[in-house]
Design an enzyme around this catalytic site. Structure first.
Site, mmCIF file in Angstrom:
data_model
loop_
_atom_site.group_PDB
_atom_site.id
_atom_site.type_symbol
_atom_site.label_atom_id
_atom_site.label_comp_id
_atom_site.label_asym_id
_atom_site.label_seq_id
_atom_site.Cartn_x
_atom_site.Cartn_y
_atom_site.Cartn_z
ATOM 1 N N HIS A 114 6.818 -30.449 11.174
ATOM 2 C CA HIS A 114 5.993 -29.239 10.736
ATOM 3 C C HIS A 114 4.739 -29.066 10.045
ATOM 4 O O HIS A 114 3.925 -28.537 10.401
ATOM 5 C CB HIS A 114 6.947 -28.510 10.219
ATOM 6 N N HIS A 122 9.848 -23.850 9.615
ATOM 7 C CA HIS A 122 8.388 -24.242 10.973
ATOM 8 C C HIS A 122 7.611 -24.247 10.278
ATOM 9 O O HIS A 122 6.400 -25.108 10.118
ATOM 10 C CB HIS A 122 9.136 -23.431 12.176
ATOM 11 N N ASP A 168 0.769 -1.371 0.403
ATOM 12 C CA ASP A 168 0.504 0.064 -0.332
ATOM 13 C C ASP A 168 0.938 0.855 -0.135
ATOM 14 O O ASP A 168 2.184 1.069 -0.395
ATOM 15 C CB ASP A 168 -1.012 0.032 1.697
ATOM 16 N N THR A 216 2.632 -0.773 8.539
ATOM 17 C CA THR A 216 3.522 -2.207 9.228
ATOM 18 C C THR A 216 3.762 -3.468 8.739
ATOM 19 O O THR A 216 4.463 -3.397 10.196
ATOM 20 C CB THR A 216 2.186 -1.803 11.026
ATOM 21 N N CYS A 252 2.375 -3.222 4.149
ATOM 22 C CA CYS A 252 1.303 -2.289 4.292
ATOM 23 C C CYS A 252 2.693 -1.038 5.125
ATOM 24 O O CYS A 252 4.478 -1.027 5.044
ATOM 25 C CB CYS A 252 0.798 -1.758 4.614
HETATM 26 C C1 RB5 Z 1 -2.696 2.941 6.323
HETATM 27 O O1 RB5 Z 1 -2.561 4.019 6.577
HETATM 28 C C2 RB5 Z 1 -2.030 1.809 7.054
HETATM 29 O O2 RB5 Z 1 -3.141 2.351 8.411
HETATM 30 C C3 RB5 Z 1 -1.562 1.019 6.608
HETATM 31 O O3 RB5 Z 1 -0.404 0.955 5.993
HETATM 32 C C4 RB5 Z 1 -0.256 -0.224 7.507
HETATM 33 O O4 RB5 Z 1 0.540 -0.127 8.932
HETATM 34 C C5 RB5 Z 1 -1.844 -1.417 8.220
HETATM 35 O O5 RB5 Z 1 -1.619 -2.145 8.880
#
Ligand code: RB5
Length: 148
Positions: free
Chosen positions: A134, A99, A9, A68, A66
């Site tokens: 596993h 695993h 994203d 995070t 994304c």
């Molecule tokens: C987008 O702003 C953010 O929420 C997305 O990139 C991500 O971190 C969501 O888990």
């Protein structure tokens, strides 16, 4: 040539460009599903696109990004046949393959990792699935795809 699919994203566009360059240098054929600019897109859409492309077959594994890595990994793991590991260091990169036999790994473009993401991907690539006990655990995870 080994193929991988990648999508992100708007929170990880620069990281995606870095990873694509890294994998191309390693002679991977990379299917890059975007996103490419800074315009906001919804991470579940990007995760779904990459997972559905992967499930067509012919891919070694996929990478989702994304801000995070959390959103794309949650979304991906809702799709039958996908095991997406949210990797955070060299150990989790290794275990994701050894695993969990993950077929997707996820990272966050806004996370400060102790190890470069390229090194974590390298560790994942250099590791083989251990099989044995596993296999049984992975079969149990797959069975959960049909549970409520
Ligand atoms: C987008 O702003 C953010 O929420 C997305 O990139 C991500 O971190 C969501 O888990």
């Amino acid at each position: 040539m080994k193929k991988i699919v990648i999508a992100c994203d708007h929170g990880a566009v620069d990281l995606k460009e870095r990873i694509v360059a890294f994998l191309q240098k390693k002679n991977f054929e990379v299917t890059d599903l975007g996103t490419k600019g800074s315009q906001s897109v919804d991470y579940p859409d990007m995760a779904a696109a990459a997972c559905h492309e992967f499930l067509k077959g012919g891919y070694e594994f996929g990478i989702l990004l994304c801000g995070t890595g959390i959103g794309v990994s949650i979304a991906a793991n809702k799709i039958a046949g996908i095991r997406c590991a949210l990797v955070c260091d060299l150990f989790s990169a290794e275990m994701a393959r050894a695993h969990n036999n993950a077929n997707f790994i996820a990272f966050g473009g806004r996370i400060r990792y102790a190890a470069p993401v390229e090194e974590m991907i390298g560790k994942f690539l250099d590791t083989t699935f251990e099989g044995g006990r596993h296999e049984r655990r992975i079969a149990k995870m797959t069975a959960l795809e049909n549970s409520r």
